[in-house]
Scaffold this active site. Structure first.
Site: not given
Length: 324
Positions: A48-49, A74, A78, A130, A133, A177, A206, A260, A282
């Site tokens: 996870k980031s 979602n 984070l 990343n 976000c 990312k 993302n 994606g 994902g």
């Protein structure tokens, strides 16, 4: 005798036995999550980031999926253990397969602190910074601010050069990312910045930020944070993801990681056809669990076998266009 298609690939100088693995963000927070992914049919495992400090994330409910599996939304905020913990966990995951850590500092300086530490952890094979976000309240996406993006990459790549550890030069695979881009000028602007630096891979994309899903029966939003706004994933974002994969494959020399809209082996095949060297999963991982990887790999092999392909490079990036 028919050759069994090989799904082996590489990201930077890191070799993978298979081309599919988890997207950072889904079922990859805890050591238990990461170990389960490591024991599944994945090419590598990514965390996870992470941030400097432990985070619970946004209030619940923060995730929703369509009953037909077409879309998810979602706004997780984070949730993660913190960067030091993923450094410690790395030795327990890297014994199975390569382990990457995703980094998403709440401030640019936080990213540099984490990169300095993680770049010297020997059991970490790669780091994904990343820049996308969309669900931290009040925080813009760096990937849409090209001036800030250039400055962050300048500082990050200075840190991520070769490191001397125990007498051995130790260089991680380093990648980004990215958020989804929608305008040709933005593809070009982002690629121009990226091409200034030593970047091994790009993860495209993302989730599509700031979508809104409504429950028409209850006449209300389906997640709590940000008054219902969140990142859209699932099948509906595949066309955007494929466009980003193909554009950055054409515009940069980076290895491209597709992400994606992946639900079937055909989706994996299309990402690779557009230029991806590996494909993250994902929403489907969230809905199906880690068994999705063995299914996707098997479906991809069947497609390759039917077309006479024995390796990914037989068709990677060879998307045809309609000629006059």
């Amino acid at each position: 005798m028919n050759n069994i298609p090989s799904l082996s690939t590489s990201i930077g100088h890191i070799n993978l036995d298979t081309c599919t693995y988890n997207a950072s963000g889904v079922n990859c927070i805890t050591e238990e999550n990461l170990r389960e992914l490591a024991l599944a049919s994945t090419g590598l495992v990514i965390s996870k980031s992470c941030t400097l400090e432990y985070r619970d994330g946004n209030p619940l409910p923060r995730y929703y999926e369509d009953k037909d599996g077409m879309y998810t939304i979602n706004s997780s905020g984070l949730p993660n253990l913190n960067y030091l913990e993923y450094g410690k966990i790395s030795s327990k995951i890297s014994c199975y397969k390569p382990f990457f850590v995703s980094v998403a500092g709440l401030k640019p300086d936080n990213n540099m602190i984490m990169l300095r530490y993680l770049s010297d952890v020997g059991n970490i094979s790669g780091i994904e910074l990343n820049l996308s976000c969309p669900n931290i309240v009040g925080k813009p996406q760096i990937g849409y601010d090209f001036e800030s993006m250039e400055e962050i990459l300048r500082r990050a790549t200075e840190i991520m050069g070769p490191h001397q550890r125990e007498g051995i030069v130790n260089r991680k695979a380093f990648g980004l990312k990215l958020p989804p881009y929608f305008d040709i000028s933005h593809f070009n602007n982002a690629a121009e910045v990226i091409n200034e630096f030593k970047i091994d891979f790009l993860t495209c994309i993302n989730s599509i930020g700031n979508g809104l899903i409504i429950d028409p029966v209850e006449e209300r939003v389906v997640i709590k944070p940000k008054n219902g706004f969140g990142g859209i994933g699932g099948k509906v974002i595949k066309a955007t993801a494929l466009a980003n994969v193909n554009q950055f494959y054409r515009l940069t020399n980076c290895d491209i990681i597709g992400c994606g809209g992946v639900q079937t082996g055909i989706d994996v095949f299309e990402h690779i056809l557009c230029g991806a060297k590996a494909v993250q999963v994902g929403s489907q991982l969230k809905m199906e669990g880690v068994l999705c990887f063995s299914r996707l790999n098997q479906e991809l092999k069947q497609i390759m076998e039917s077309k006479g392909y024995t390796k990914l490079e037989d068709f990677r990036g060879k998307l045809k266009v309609i000629e006059d």
